[in-house]
Design a protein around this motif. Structure first.
Motif, PDB file in Angstrom:
ATOM      1  N   SER A 256       0.827  -1.208   0.000  1.00 45.36           N
ATOM      2  CA  SER A 256       0.000   0.000   0.000  1.00 45.36           C
ATOM      3  C   SER A 256       0.859   1.255   0.000  1.00 45.36           C
ATOM      4  O   SER A 256       0.591   2.209  -0.742  1.00 45.36           O
ATOM      5  CB  SER A 256      -0.924   0.021   1.218  1.00 45.36           C
ATOM      6  OG  SER A 256      -1.822  -1.054   1.160  1.00 45.36           O
ATOM      7  N   GLY A 257       1.900   1.265   0.824  1.00 44.48           N
ATOM      8  CA  GLY A 257       2.785   2.419   0.883  1.00 44.48           C
ATOM      9  C   GLY A 257       3.504   2.657  -0.435  1.00 44.48           C
ATOM     10  O   GLY A 257       3.608   3.804  -0.895  1.00 44.48           O
ATOM     11  N   LEU A 258       3.985   1.594  -1.066  1.00 43.57           N
ATOM     12  CA  LEU A 258       4.685   1.731  -2.341  1.00 43.57           C
ATOM     13  C   LEU A 258       3.742   2.214  -3.443  1.00 43.57           C
ATOM     14  O   LEU A 258       4.099   3.097  -4.234  1.00 43.57           O
ATOM     15  CB  LEU A 258       5.332   0.405  -2.739  1.00 43.57           C
ATOM     16  CG  LEU A 258       6.502  -0.061  -1.867  1.00 43.57           C
ATOM     17  CD1 LEU A 258       6.947  -1.458  -2.277  1.00 43.57           C
ATOM     18  CD2 LEU A 258       7.658   0.907  -1.919  1.00 43.57           C
ATOM     19  N   LEU A 259       2.546   1.647  -3.500  1.00 42.05           N
ATOM     20  CA  LEU A 259       1.579   2.072  -4.517  1.00 42.05           C
ATOM     21  C   LEU A 259       1.179   3.531  -4.334  1.00 42.05           C
ATOM     22  O   LEU A 259       1.097   4.292  -5.297  1.00 42.05           O
ATOM     23  CB  LEU A 259       0.344   1.170  -4.483  1.00 42.05           C
ATOM     24  CG  LEU A 259       0.532  -0.235  -5.036  1.00 42.05           C
ATOM     25  CD1 LEU A 259      -0.648  -1.126  -4.667  1.00 42.05           C
ATOM     26  CD2 LEU A 259       0.724  -0.191  -6.542  1.00 42.05           C
ATOM     27  N   GLN A 260       0.949   3.948  -3.092  1.00 44.14           N
ATOM     28  CA  GLN A 260       0.575   5.335  -2.828  1.00 44.14           C
ATOM     29  C   GLN A 260       1.714   6.276  -3.212  1.00 44.14           C
ATOM     30  O   GLN A 260       1.497   7.313  -3.848  1.00 44.14           O
ATOM     31  CB  GLN A 260       0.212   5.520  -1.357  1.00 44.14           C
ATOM     32  CG  GLN A 260      -0.203   6.943  -1.031  1.00 44.14           C
ATOM     33  CD  GLN A 260      -0.635   7.108   0.410  1.00 44.14           C
ATOM     34  OE1 GLN A 260      -0.780   6.148   1.149  1.00 44.14           O
ATOM     35  NE2 GLN A 260      -0.834   8.343   0.819  1.00 44.14           N
ATOM     36  N   SER A 261       2.939   5.920  -2.850  1.00 48.49           N
ATOM     37  CA  SER A 261       4.093   6.738  -3.195  1.00 48.49           C
ATOM     38  C   SER A 261       4.250   6.865  -4.706  1.00 48.49           C
ATOM     39  O   SER A 261       4.531   7.951  -5.220  1.00 48.49           O
ATOM     40  CB  SER A 261       5.359   6.126  -2.586  1.00 48.49           C
ATOM     41  OG  SER A 261       6.513   6.791  -3.041  1.00 48.49           O
ATOM     42  N   MET A 262       4.052   5.768  -5.426  1.00 51.77           N
ATOM     43  CA  MET A 262       4.172   5.802  -6.883  1.00 51.77           C
ATOM     44  C   MET A 262       3.101   6.719  -7.477  1.00 51.77           C
ATOM     45  O   MET A 262       3.393   7.538  -8.345  1.00 51.77           O
ATOM     46  CB  MET A 262       4.053   4.401  -7.472  1.00 51.77           C
ATOM     47  CG  MET A 262       4.284   4.369  -8.980  1.00 51.77           C
ATOM     48  SD  MET A 262       4.135   2.742  -9.695  1.00 51.77           S
ATOM     49  CE  MET A 262       2.369   2.481  -9.608  1.00 51.77           C
ATOM     50  N   CYS A 263       1.867   6.591  -7.004  1.00 52.87           N
ATOM     51  CA  CYS A 263       0.772   7.415  -7.538  1.00 52.87           C
ATOM     52  C   CYS A 263       0.986   8.897  -7.261  1.00 52.87           C
ATOM     53  O   CYS A 263       0.690   9.743  -8.108  1.00 52.87           O
ATOM     54  CB  CYS A 263      -0.558   6.968  -6.934  1.00 52.87           C
ATOM     55  SG  CYS A 263      -1.105   5.366  -7.528  1.00 52.87           S
ATOM     56  N   GLU A 264       1.514   9.220  -6.080  1.00 54.12           N
ATOM     57  CA  GLU A 264       1.722  10.621  -5.700  1.00 54.12           C
ATOM     58  C   GLU A 264       3.037  11.185  -6.228  1.00 54.12           C
ATOM     59  O   GLU A 264       3.233  12.395  -6.227  1.00 54.12           O
ATOM     60  CB  GLU A 264       1.702  10.752  -4.174  1.00 54.12           C
ATOM     61  CG  GLU A 264       0.364  10.434  -3.556  1.00 54.12           C
ATOM     62  CD  GLU A 264       0.411  10.415  -2.035  1.00 54.12           C
ATOM     63  OE1 GLU A 264       1.524  10.544  -1.457  1.00 54.12           O
ATOM     64  OE2 GLU A 264      -0.656  10.263  -1.422  1.00 54.12           O
TER      65      GLU A 264
END
Length: 123
Positions: free
Chosen positions: A73-81
């Motif tokens: 979740s943290g990696l996906l959120q960081s990538m999106c932002e």
């Protein structure tokens, strides 16, 4: 630690990186599978600078091939932002079976990847 400074297998590190890409795990569709389980990733490409030495991958657990739900979740959120993320307690590992724990040569560093430990967090 900077990604470029990770040059040997078995180095425990904390890194601040941008996530360049993520590969989601392919789970068979099942309506009873919790939504958060469908968002797990198998590996990601990380970067902390503009050079090729500033790029390293992170792969899922050797036990099940995916990263934990909180890390995914943290990696996906960081990538999106497009934001930086702190990943703690990751271990460098050679993808070459004959590396035997020796420090990587300049071209051998390409065979290193990060793997989570039971203490790994991403925030």
């Amino acid at each position: 630690r900077r990604l470029r400074d990770i040059s040997c297998p078995n180095m425990l590190s904390h890194v601040v990186v941008k996530v360049l890409s993520c590969e989601k795990a392919l789970f068979p569709y099942n309506s009873s599978t919790p939504r958060h389980e469908k968002m797990r990733i198998t590996h990601a490409t990380l970067s902390d600078g503009p050079e090729s030495d500033d790029i390293l991958g992170i792969t899922g657990s050797i036990y099940n091939g995916v990263l934990s739900v909180p890390v995914s979740s943290g990696l996906l959120q960081s990538m999106c932002e497009g934001s930086y993320i702190l990943i703690t307690h990751v271990l460098s590992q050679s993808s070459r079976p004959n590396a035997m724990g020796h420090c990587a040569s300049l071209e051998g560093r390409e065979s290193l990847t990060l793997v989570p430990t039971r203490d790994t967090t991403a925030s």
